[in-house]
Motif scaffolding. Structure first.
Motif, PDB file in Angstrom:
ATOM      1  N   TYR A  17      41.637  36.164  31.708  1.00 33.58           N
ATOM      2  CA  TYR A  17      42.382  34.903  31.712  1.00 33.58           C
ATOM      3  C   TYR A  17      42.993  34.612  33.088  1.00 33.58           C
ATOM      4  N   GLU A  18      43.408  35.640  33.806  1.00 39.36           N
ATOM      5  CA  GLU A  18      43.908  35.443  35.168  1.00 39.36           C
ATOM      6  C   GLU A  18      42.803  34.903  36.071  1.00 39.36           C
ATOM      7  N   THR A  19      41.612  35.442  35.935  1.00 36.40           N
ATOM      8  CA  THR A  19      40.481  34.976  36.738  1.00 36.40           C
ATOM      9  C   THR A  19      40.122  33.535  36.413  1.00 36.40           C
ATOM     10  N   ILE A  20      40.124  33.198  35.138  1.00 32.39           N
ATOM     11  CA  ILE A  20      39.850  31.809  34.748  1.00 32.39           C
ATOM     12  C   ILE A  20      40.901  30.881  35.339  1.00 32.39           C
ATOM     13  N   GLY A  21      42.176  31.271  35.263  1.00 36.76           N
ATOM     14  CA  GLY A  21      43.250  30.458  35.841  1.00 36.76           C
ATOM     15  C   GLY A  21      43.066  30.260  37.338  1.00 36.76           C
ATOM     16  N   LYS A  26      41.341  26.758  41.880  1.00 42.52           N
ATOM     17  CA  LYS A  26      40.482  26.691  43.072  1.00 42.52           C
ATOM     18  C   LYS A  26      39.489  25.540  42.980  1.00 42.52           C
ATOM     19  N   GLU A  27      38.875  25.366  41.809  1.00 42.95           N
ATOM     20  CA  GLU A  27      37.826  24.359  41.637  1.00 42.95           C
ATOM     21  C   GLU A  27      38.347  23.028  41.094  1.00 42.95           C
ATOM     22  N   GLY A  28      39.599  22.991  40.683  1.00 42.15           N
ATOM     23  CA  GLY A  28      40.161  21.758  40.142  1.00 42.15           C
ATOM     24  C   GLY A  28      39.545  21.351  38.811  1.00 42.15           C
ATOM     25  N   VAL A  29      39.243  22.344  37.970  1.00 43.03           N
ATOM     26  CA  VAL A  29      38.653  22.075  36.658  1.00 43.03           C
ATOM     27  C   VAL A  29      39.496  22.735  35.571  1.00 43.03           C
ATOM     28  N   LYS A  30      39.216  22.368  34.341  1.00 47.49           N
ATOM     29  CA  LYS A  30      39.870  22.989  33.189  1.00 47.49           C
ATOM     30  C   LYS A  30      38.793  23.600  32.316  1.00 47.49           C
TER      31      LYS A  30
END
Length: 110
Positions: A17-21, A26-30
């Motif tokens: 979950y930290e990596t996804i956050g 970084k990429e400006g996505v959800k």
């Protein structure tokens, strides 16, 4: 819809979950959905670890128990299938799949 796919996570939910956050910022996505493809290791307690088919040196609690207990909530809908290194006693309680923690769903793969 943005979907993240993880291989064997071995109970390391905090790191995932930290990596996804980090990637979302970084990429400006959800990310809308996380799919975990085997060896999820939904270990709730010490008793579950005794039911895992892994060598003793790999039996560690990791972080799933925090989500199971309600201490944390998965920040993204998470769906997983089991692998060969699971706490079989836990997943056998859900023969048709089901919620193992808030926002975390076990999908049975037959």
């Amino acid at each position: 819809m943005k979907i993240a796919v993880e291989g064997c996570c071995h109970g390391e939910l905090d790191k995932i979950y930290e990596t996804i956050g980090y990637l979302e910022k970084k990429e400006g996505v959800k990310v809308d959905l996380l799919l975990c493809c085997g060896d999820f290791q939904a270990v709730r307690n010490e008793g579950d670890m005794k039911c895992m088919a892994v060598p003793a040196k790999y039996r560690t609690m990791q972080t799933f128990y925090k989500y199971y207990s309600g201490e944390k909530k998965a920040p993204v809908l998470t769906i997983f299938i089991g692998g060969n290194h699971e706490a079989s006693n836990h997943l056998q309680e859900l023969p048709y799949g089901g919620w193992v923690a808030p926002n975390i769903y076990y999908l049975v793969a037959y």
